[in-house]
Structures are given as C-alpha cells and as structure tokens.
Write an enzyme that holds these catalytic residues in place. Structure first.
Site, PDB file in Angstrom:
ATOM      1  N   ASN A  98      29.438   0.018  27.847  1.00 23.86           N
ATOM      2  CA  ASN A  98      29.934   0.873  26.764  1.00 23.86           C
ATOM      3  C   ASN A  98      31.444   0.738  26.540  1.00 23.86           C
ATOM      4  OD1 ASN A  98      27.506   1.922  25.984  1.00 23.86           O
ATOM      5  ND2 ASN A  98      27.664   3.794  27.211  1.00 23.86           N
ATOM      6  N   LEU A 338      21.267   4.808  33.365  1.00 22.85           N
ATOM      7  CA  LEU A 338      21.603   3.765  32.390  1.00 22.85           C
ATOM      8  C   LEU A 338      22.921   3.053  32.670  1.00 22.85           C
ATOM      9  CD1 LEU A 338      20.430   5.569  29.113  1.00 22.85           C
ATOM     10  CD2 LEU A 338      19.325   3.649  30.261  1.00 22.85           C
ATOM     11  N   HIS A 339      23.698   3.531  33.640  1.00 21.96           N
ATOM     12  CA  HIS A 339      24.920   2.830  34.057  1.00 21.96           C
ATOM     13  C   HIS A 339      25.865   2.523  32.908  1.00 21.96           C
ATOM     14  CE1 HIS A 339      21.335   1.543  36.482  1.00 21.96           C
ATOM     15  NE2 HIS A 339      22.021   2.213  37.370  1.00 21.96           N
ATOM     16  N   CYS A 340      25.944   3.449  31.939  1.00 23.25           N
ATOM     17  CA  CYS A 340      26.883   3.292  30.796  1.00 23.25           C
ATOM     18  C   CYS A 340      26.669   1.998  30.026  1.00 23.25           C
ATOM     19  CB  CYS A 340      28.342   3.356  31.246  1.00 23.25           C
ATOM     20  SG  CYS A 340      28.798   4.907  31.998  1.00 23.25           S
ATOM     21  N   ALA A 341      25.442   1.491  30.007  1.00 23.77           N
ATOM     22  CA  ALA A 341      25.211   0.218  29.319  1.00 23.77           C
ATOM     23  C   ALA A 341      23.840   0.249  28.644  1.00 23.77           C
ATOM     24  CB  ALA A 341      25.320  -0.943  30.294  1.00 23.77           C
TER      25      ALA A 341
END
Lengths: 382, 74
Positions: A98, A338-341
């Site tokens: 992100n 989601l690990h910012c992705a």
C-alpha cells in the site's frame, strides 16, 4: 518467545544498535549539523557516517545522495508525489504494498495514468508483460524488490533494463530486501531505491531512506516538505541541493545512530554470511511447512529462493485463530491478514482473508524455526 | 600553525569533506564557521594552510561543492 514477525519490524536488534542509541542520548544529542559546537558536530558526524555506510552497502559513490527519511513509505512518497504530475504515465505491478499503491491511486485521481502489470498466482512477473506495459512510454516504473506477501524476489536488473529501454526511470521498493539481498544500484541500474531502517537493516523504527542514483537529477523531484535545513538560512526559499532539498526539520538523530550501527553490524557479519544463514532457515521453514498436512504455502515453490518471509494457510482454520493460538499457547509471534498489500492478495487468490505470515531476521535461529514448525504441526493435529 | 578554512553550503558537505580528507591522510577539524566568513552553514573545515593544494585536489576529485576556501581570518 519466538518472534517471527520480522517482515513487519525486526526484533530483537543487535546489542550494539541499542548501545549506540543510548550513547547518542547520553553523549551526543546536539541538533545534527545545525550548530558548530561539539555536541552538534558529533551528532552531525553520526548522521553523516550512517549515510556513508548506506551508500557503501548499495554501491553509491556520493553519500549525499542518501536521503534519510522516517520510513520506506516516506521515501516512496517523496519519489512518487515529487516526480509524477498530471499527464504522466506510471507502470507498476500487482504485488505492491500500500505504500506504493495508495500514493499511486491518489495520483491517478490527479490525472496521472497508472498501469498495473498483473503477476501470476505465485506472484511471478512476466517480463514480456512488463515490457508491453512500458512500451507505451512511461515517466516512471515502480517495482518491489521482494513482495511482503509472497516473498518472491523480482529480477530487478531485468526490470530496470526494460524500463530504461522505454525511456522510463525505475523506483525500487527494497523494504523486504535491504540488509539481506545484494543491492548494487550501479550494477542493477536502479535510479531510485527506497528502503526502511527497522527491518533487515536492524535499526530502530522511524528510520529509512531514498537513495538517488547518478541518473536522477534532483531538479526532477519536487520536495513534499520544506522547512529548516541548517543551510541557506538567509533565504526564504528552500534549498535545491542534496540531501537538504528532501530533508527538512530536525532529523531522527538517535534513530539514525541506531540505523548506522545496524548497517555496520551487517557489513561486519558480511552480507554473504547473512544470506547463507537466511537461505538455510528459509529452506527448512518453507519445506517444513509444505510437509505438514492441510498447510498450503503461497508464493514461490519450496526450492526457489525467496525473501525472509512465507505466507501460508491451514485448511479448515481461520487465520486469526491460528495467530491467536500461536501467540497465546506457543509464544510464536507472527502476522495474519492482508499485510497492507490488498492487490498482492488478490493476485494470490487469498483476498479478503489473507494469510498467516512467518518472517525471519539475521538474528533468528534454526531452533526457533524448528519450534515454530512443531507448533504448527500440533495445531493441525488437533 | 597557520590555517586555511573551507565553508560549505550545508553541513552534510562539511562532514563528507572531513571524511574524505581524513581517509586521504590529511589533518583537518570541523569548527564553527568564523564570523568573518559569510556562510550558509554553521560548520566549516579548518586545516594546515601548507596542505592547501592536497586538500583542494581531494575536494575536486570527490566533486564536493564548497563555498570558499581561504586563509583563516585573524
């Protein structure tokens, strides 16, 4: 306690990193480069030495081309928001974090044309697709060195070559690779490199940087912040020289002292040694997970090299339950979700639930990997 | 000893010059910029005036931007 969330931030840090930060607070701690007295000069020299260590690590001849930032996101924003204007075209990939995707989506609303090259479900990019996207002409190509979800390492030198043949510059996000992978900006022909200080470089949070290769003229990038620099103080205009153009306000001196020491720790231990350790641990971690019934590992295959992280799911279990059980019962710290992705998970087919992610650092041990694998086995067998 | 001094646009330049001069075996010291030298930056680099030519050649070789290089004002 077994800490396997190093892709979010590395822990623990080498003792000398902590000592350098305590030493800075006790004995240095003037405002770096603002004044001529000894405490300011000492602090300024520590900041400069960090630039020099980073320049050496990434093979950049001028340490003043290392712009120190608060994190990789800050560095990526300087490059993206500073360089792209309405009417420009930018090409990126579908596995970006992100920190790249959100600035690009905001720029898209301001009239920047964005093209996203889709990767396959294992996170692999097809160079032909990348070339095709660039063939239409682009001001900038942006690629992650290794995805924080798949762990796949991109062939950056090839991506850079394709970008340059189409007259585009390339910005590389090295958040997951700086400190482990060989990053030679000259040999790989990288125009701009964004890195974070608090992951494999083993520095503290609140540090990172943007490195400008020789091919980038600072006049191509507008600063996103302006203010005090300790230079050109008689002028009300912001200076245009490096690194001041992109560094205003008092820097994170204590953090930079820690970062410089982290980079020196890596240089002393040797990047090759760190990578050998990393390869051994990742091979046992990934093959160990893949052998467990009901576990599905995402990203590159077991025998392919990857960054220090692996995403997986266990059939019939919620990721959040796995994370909680690992934490509470086994004291294994990892990250789920989601690990910012977001787009990376859409590429893998793991959206919206995400994955469980284990990630290592140069300080992770083989015994910790064995214990974490044992914990997953026990969860699955119940 | 008679000294000469270099002033810089920014302190990062001064620290870089200190680093490359010391690596070249040349003695130098960062000092507060003397008031008589108008400068953009609060630190300046002082060195033995007799090593001026050596200092100049290292600064030029490393492509470091300086404001002025001149004898230290009395």
């Amino acid at each position: 306690m077994i800490y396997l969330d190093n892709a979010a931030t590395s822990w623990p840090k080498p003792a000398q990193v902590v000592e350098a930060m305590v030493g800075y607070m006790r004995h240095s701690g003037g405002n770096p480069g603002r004044s001529g007295h000894q405490l300011s000069v000492d602090a300024g020299r520590i900041v400069y030495n960090t630039r020099e260590a980073i320049a050496k690590l990434f093979n950049v001849s001028d340490p003043l081309r290392v712009i120190l930032t608060m994190n990789a996101t800050h560095a990526l924003n300087i490059a993206l928001m500073g360089m792209l204007k309405a009417g420009d075209r930018v090409v990126t990939t579908s596995v970006e974090h992100n920190s790249v995707m959100r600035p690009l989506r905001a720029l898209e609303k301001q009239g920047v044309e964005l093209e996203i090259v889709n990767c396959d479900p294992s996170g692999k990019i097809d160079i032909a697709d990348w070339q095709r996207a660039l063939a239409g002409g682009a001001k900038l190509a942006v690629a992650v060195h290794a995805s924080n979800v798949t762990g796949r390492i991109f062939p950056i030198a090839q991506l850079a070559q394709a970008a340059h043949s189409s007259g585009s510059k390339i910005l590389v996000d090295a958040a997951q690779t700086a400190g482990v992978e060989d990053i030679d900006m000259e040999a790989m022909d990288i125009d701009m490199l964004a890195f974070t200080g608090h992951k494999a470089l083993l520095g503290p949070q609140g540090t990172g940087g943007l490195v400008l290769g020789k091919s980038v003229d600072p006049s191509e990038i507008d600063p996103i912040m302006r203010g005090g620099t300790g230079s050109a103080s008689a002028s009300e205009e912001h200076p245009d020289f490096l690194p001041d153009k992109f560094e205003s306000g008092t820097p994170n001196g204590v953090g930079i002292a820690g970062l410089g020491t982290g980079v020196c720790y890596i240089a002393e231990r040797g990047l090759d040694n760190i990578r050998a350790h990393h390869n051994d641990l990742m091979l046992s971690l990934v093959s160990g997970l893949a052998e467990i019934d009901k576990v599905r590992v995402y990203g590159p295959s077991t025998n392919e090299r990857r960054a220090g992280l692996v995403s997986f799911r266990i059939e019939g279990y919620e990721n959040s339950d796995i994370g909680l059980t690992l934490d509470e019962k086994y004291e294994v710290m990892c990250r789920v979700g989601l690990h910012c992705a977001t787009t990376a998970h859409k590429t893998l087919g793991t959206f919206p639930d995400g994955t469980v992610r284990f990630s290592i650092s140069p300080l992770t041990t083989a015994s910790e990997i064995d214990q974490a694998l044992q914990a997953v086995k026990e969860i699955v067998s119940k | 000893m008679n000294y000469a001094v270099i002033t810089f646009h920014n302190s990062s330049g001064a620290f870089r010059a200190e680093s490359v001069l010391k690596a070249a075996g040349l003695e130098c010291k960062l000092i507060p910029t003397p008031r008589k030298l108008a400068s953009d930056c609060g630190v300046a680099l002082r060195f033995d005036i007799l090593s001026t030519n050596d200092v100049k050649s290292v600064i030029e070789r490393e492509n470091i931007h300086i404001m002025v290089l001149q004898p230290m004002p009395a």
